[in-house]
Every structure is written in C-alpha cells, then in structure tokens.
Design a protein around this motif. Structure first.
Motif, PDB file in Angstrom:
ATOM      1  N   SER A   1       0.827  -1.210   0.000  1.00 30.91           N
ATOM      2  CA  SER A   1       0.000   0.000   0.000  1.00 30.91           C
ATOM      3  C   SER A   1       0.860   1.258   0.000  1.00 30.91           C
ATOM      4  O   SER A   1       0.610   2.196  -0.752  1.00 30.91           O
ATOM      5  N   VAL A   2       1.890   1.265   0.827  1.00 33.86           N
ATOM      6  CA  VAL A   2       2.781   2.422   0.894  1.00 33.86           C
ATOM      7  C   VAL A   2       3.551   2.559  -0.419  1.00 33.86           C
ATOM      8  O   VAL A   2       3.714   3.676  -0.932  1.00 33.86           O
ATOM      9  N   ASP A   3       4.000   1.443  -0.973  1.00 37.18           N
ATOM     10  CA  ASP A   3       4.673   1.492  -2.274  1.00 37.18           C
ATOM     11  C   ASP A   3       3.759   2.084  -3.340  1.00 37.18           C
ATOM     12  O   ASP A   3       4.192   2.858  -4.185  1.00 37.18           O
ATOM     13  N   GLN A   4       2.478   1.721  -3.294  1.00 40.61           N
ATOM     14  CA  GLN A   4       1.515   2.248  -4.256  1.00 40.61           C
ATOM     15  C   GLN A   4       1.346   3.757  -4.076  1.00 40.61           C
ATOM     16  O   GLN A   4       1.319   4.509  -5.050  1.00 40.61           O
ATOM     17  N   ILE A   5       1.248   4.198  -2.837  1.00 40.76           N
ATOM     18  CA  ILE A   5       1.112   5.637  -2.563  1.00 40.76           C
ATOM     19  C   ILE A   5       2.379   6.376  -2.992  1.00 40.76           C
ATOM     20  O   ILE A   5       2.306   7.446  -3.609  1.00 40.76           O
ATOM     21  N   ARG A   6       3.532   5.808  -2.694  1.00 42.58           N
ATOM     22  CA  ARG A   6       4.797   6.435  -3.110  1.00 42.58           C
ATOM     23  C   ARG A   6       4.863   6.559  -4.631  1.00 42.58           C
ATOM     24  O   ARG A   6       5.312   7.580  -5.166  1.00 42.58           O
ATOM     25  N   ALA A   7       4.405   5.525  -5.346  1.00 44.84           N
ATOM     26  CA  ALA A   7       4.398   5.565  -6.815  1.00 44.84           C
ATOM     27  C   ALA A   7       3.453   6.651  -7.307  1.00 44.84           C
ATOM     28  O   ALA A   7       3.760   7.357  -8.282  1.00 44.84           O
ATOM     29  N   MET A   8       2.310   6.795  -6.649  1.00 47.42           N
ATOM     30  CA  MET A   8       1.367   7.846  -7.042  1.00 47.42           C
ATOM     31  C   MET A   8       2.004   9.227  -6.876  1.00 47.42           C
ATOM     32  O   MET A   8       1.865  10.089  -7.744  1.00 47.42           O
ATOM     33  N   ILE A   9       2.691   9.427  -5.771  1.00 47.85           N
ATOM     34  CA  ILE A   9       3.353  10.717  -5.530  1.00 47.85           C
ATOM     35  C   ILE A   9       4.424  10.941  -6.587  1.00 47.85           C
ATOM     36  O   ILE A   9       4.514  12.017  -7.185  1.00 47.85           O
ATOM     37  N   PHE A  10       5.246   9.934  -6.828  1.00 48.98           N
ATOM     38  CA  PHE A  10       6.327  10.059  -7.795  1.00 48.98           C
ATOM     39  C   PHE A  10       5.784  10.377  -9.189  1.00 48.98           C
ATOM     40  O   PHE A  10       6.326  11.225  -9.903  1.00 48.98           O
ATOM     41  N   ASN A  11       4.705   9.709  -9.592  1.00 48.49           N
ATOM     42  CA  ASN A  11       4.150   9.890 -10.929  1.00 48.49           C
ATOM     43  C   ASN A  11       3.377  11.197 -11.090  1.00 48.49           C
ATOM     44  O   ASN A  11       3.132  11.632 -12.215  1.00 48.49           O
ATOM     45  N   ASN A  12       3.010  11.836  -9.974  1.00 45.54           N
ATOM     46  CA  ASN A  12       2.157  13.022 -10.068  1.00 45.54           C
ATOM     47  C   ASN A  12       2.714  14.263  -9.372  1.00 45.54           C
ATOM     48  O   ASN A  12       2.025  15.275  -9.309  1.00 45.54           O
ATOM     49  N   TYR A  13       3.929  14.196  -8.863  1.00 46.36           N
ATOM     50  CA  TYR A  13       4.441  15.307  -8.062  1.00 46.36           C
ATOM     51  C   TYR A  13       4.494  16.622  -8.825  1.00 46.36           C
ATOM     52  O   TYR A  13       4.380  17.694  -8.244  1.00 46.36           O
ATOM     53  N   SER A  14       4.622  16.584 -10.134  1.00 45.36           N
ATOM     54  CA  SER A  14       4.721  17.833 -10.903  1.00 45.36           C
ATOM     55  C   SER A  14       3.357  18.399 -11.298  1.00 45.36           C
ATOM     56  O   SER A  14       3.282  19.510 -11.803  1.00 45.36           O
ATOM     57  N   ARG A  15       2.300  17.661 -11.042  1.00 45.15           N
ATOM     58  CA  ARG A  15       0.947  18.140 -11.370  1.00 45.15           C
ATOM     59  C   ARG A  15       0.431  19.040 -10.259  1.00 45.15           C
ATOM     60  O   ARG A  15       0.316  18.622  -9.112  1.00 45.15           O
ATOM     61  N   SER A  16       0.095  20.264 -10.585  1.00 43.94           N
ATOM     62  CA  SER A  16      -0.387  21.195  -9.562  1.00 43.94           C
ATOM     63  C   SER A  16      -1.769  20.807  -9.041  1.00 43.94           C
ATOM     64  O   SER A  16      -2.139  21.182  -7.935  1.00 43.94           O
ATOM     65  N   ASP A  17      -2.521  20.012  -9.822  1.00 43.46           N
ATOM     66  CA  ASP A  17      -3.857  19.621  -9.380  1.00 43.46           C
ATOM     67  C   ASP A  17      -3.864  18.286  -8.612  1.00 43.46           C
ATOM     68  O   ASP A  17      -4.919  17.814  -8.201  1.00 43.46           O
ATOM     69  N   PHE A  18      -2.703  17.704  -8.380  1.00 38.33           N
ATOM     70  CA  PHE A  18      -2.634  16.430  -7.665  1.00 38.33           C
ATOM     71  C   PHE A  18      -2.842  16.668  -6.177  1.00 38.33           C
ATOM     72  O   PHE A  18      -2.181  17.497  -5.554  1.00 38.33           O
TER      73      PHE A  18
END
Length: 177
Positions: free
Chosen positions: A141-158
């Motif tokens: 679960s944490v790996d999934q959340i970390r991947a979400m952050i990594f894949n979306n960190y540059s999106r201002s609407d994330f």
C-alpha cells in the motif's frame, strides 16, 4: 560503540570459501554480481551498489560466475537492531560507497588518532544501513502511494488526500502507514 576492526578490498574474485567472523561483516559490492550462501541454506543475491551485512559467527561463502569486486569491513557492536544477514542497496549510488572508500583509506593510513575518524565512519555506515534498509521495508500500500506521488508530483492539481481516498483501504489506516 561502532569499532572498525578491518577493512579490505577484493579485486576480481569468483569464490570465497566458507568462513565466519567474530564481528559483523559489511560487504559493499563495487562491481559484478554474486551470491552469499549461508550454513542454514539461505542465500542473498547482490550486485554493484549493494551492501550485504552478515552477523558474527554466521558461516557463509560468496560465489560468482562473472566475478565480483568489493570493499569489506568488520565492525564490532554496530548500533542497529538487526540480528540476521541482510542486503541493502546504496539508493544514492554513492553515499555508502564514499564512506566505505574513506574507511579503507583511513584504515590503511598512518595518521595519528585515525580511530576517531574510523569510529565516525562506522557510525555513518551503520546509519546508512538502517536508513536504506527501512526504505526497502514498505508495504504494498505504501509502495503504491509512493508511486502515485512520484508519478504526479509535478501536477499542480494532484491532491494526495484524494488519491489515498481512492484506494481500497481505510483512509486513516493508510495515513498512518
């Protein structure tokens, strides 16, 4: 206290026979790949940039088809809670390698009070081992959340909170993880 008893370096090596040490052994792979075999039948596979930590009295051997190079050291009473052999990756690709190289230089140097620097380097290496090992122990679960952050960190609407609420787990449970 972290006391470095020995630091050495293997040039291209294929087999290290069964042996043990009275202290913890830390092996930083500087090139190639290999497999540590333990008397209890377990193995640890490693490659360049990995560190394998082996506890005192643990009988082990080290083998490689292609050969490996490494820096290995023995430390008495490392300041971490582990009891079994383990592998960690030098996530940065240089921090632990630099510390191992510095330990090798100071261990071989004829410098007054070098043991002060060696003790500091041993403390640093043990700290790196704990940090990099804990980074590898996340749940799926944490790996999934970390991947979400990594894949979306540059999106201002994330919005992380919104993304966590979309996962099939209780929101508060995931926040604690």
């Amino acid at each position: 206290m972290n006391t470095i008893f020995f630091v050495g370096e293997h040039s291209r090596t294929f087999d290290v026979q069964w042996h043990y040490h009275d202290e913890w052994e830390f092996v930083y792979c500087t090139g190639g790949t290999g497999i540590f075999h333990f008397e209890n039948g377990s193995t640890i596979t490693y490659s360049e940039g990995d560190v394998v930590a082996i506890p005192p009295k643990e009988i082990h051997s080290n083998n490689s088809q292609e050969g490996f190079t490494n820096i290995h050291m023995r430390i008495e009473d490392p300041s971490f809670p582990y009891r079994n052999a383990f592998r960690v990756a030098d996530d940065t690709g240089r921090h632990m390698k630099n510390a191992f190289n510095e330990a090798k230089v100071y261990f071989m140097a004829d410098i007054k009070h070098r043991e002060l620097v060696l003790a500091a380097l041993a403390e640093l290496i043990c700290s790196y081992m704990m940090v990099f090992r804990s980074n590898n122990e996340f749940s799926k679960s944490v790996d999934q959340i970390r991947a979400m952050i990594f894949n979306n960190y540059s999106r201002s609407d994330f919005a992380l909170d919104e993304a966590i609420r979309e996962l099939p787990f209780h929101y508060d449970y995931l926040r604690k993880l």
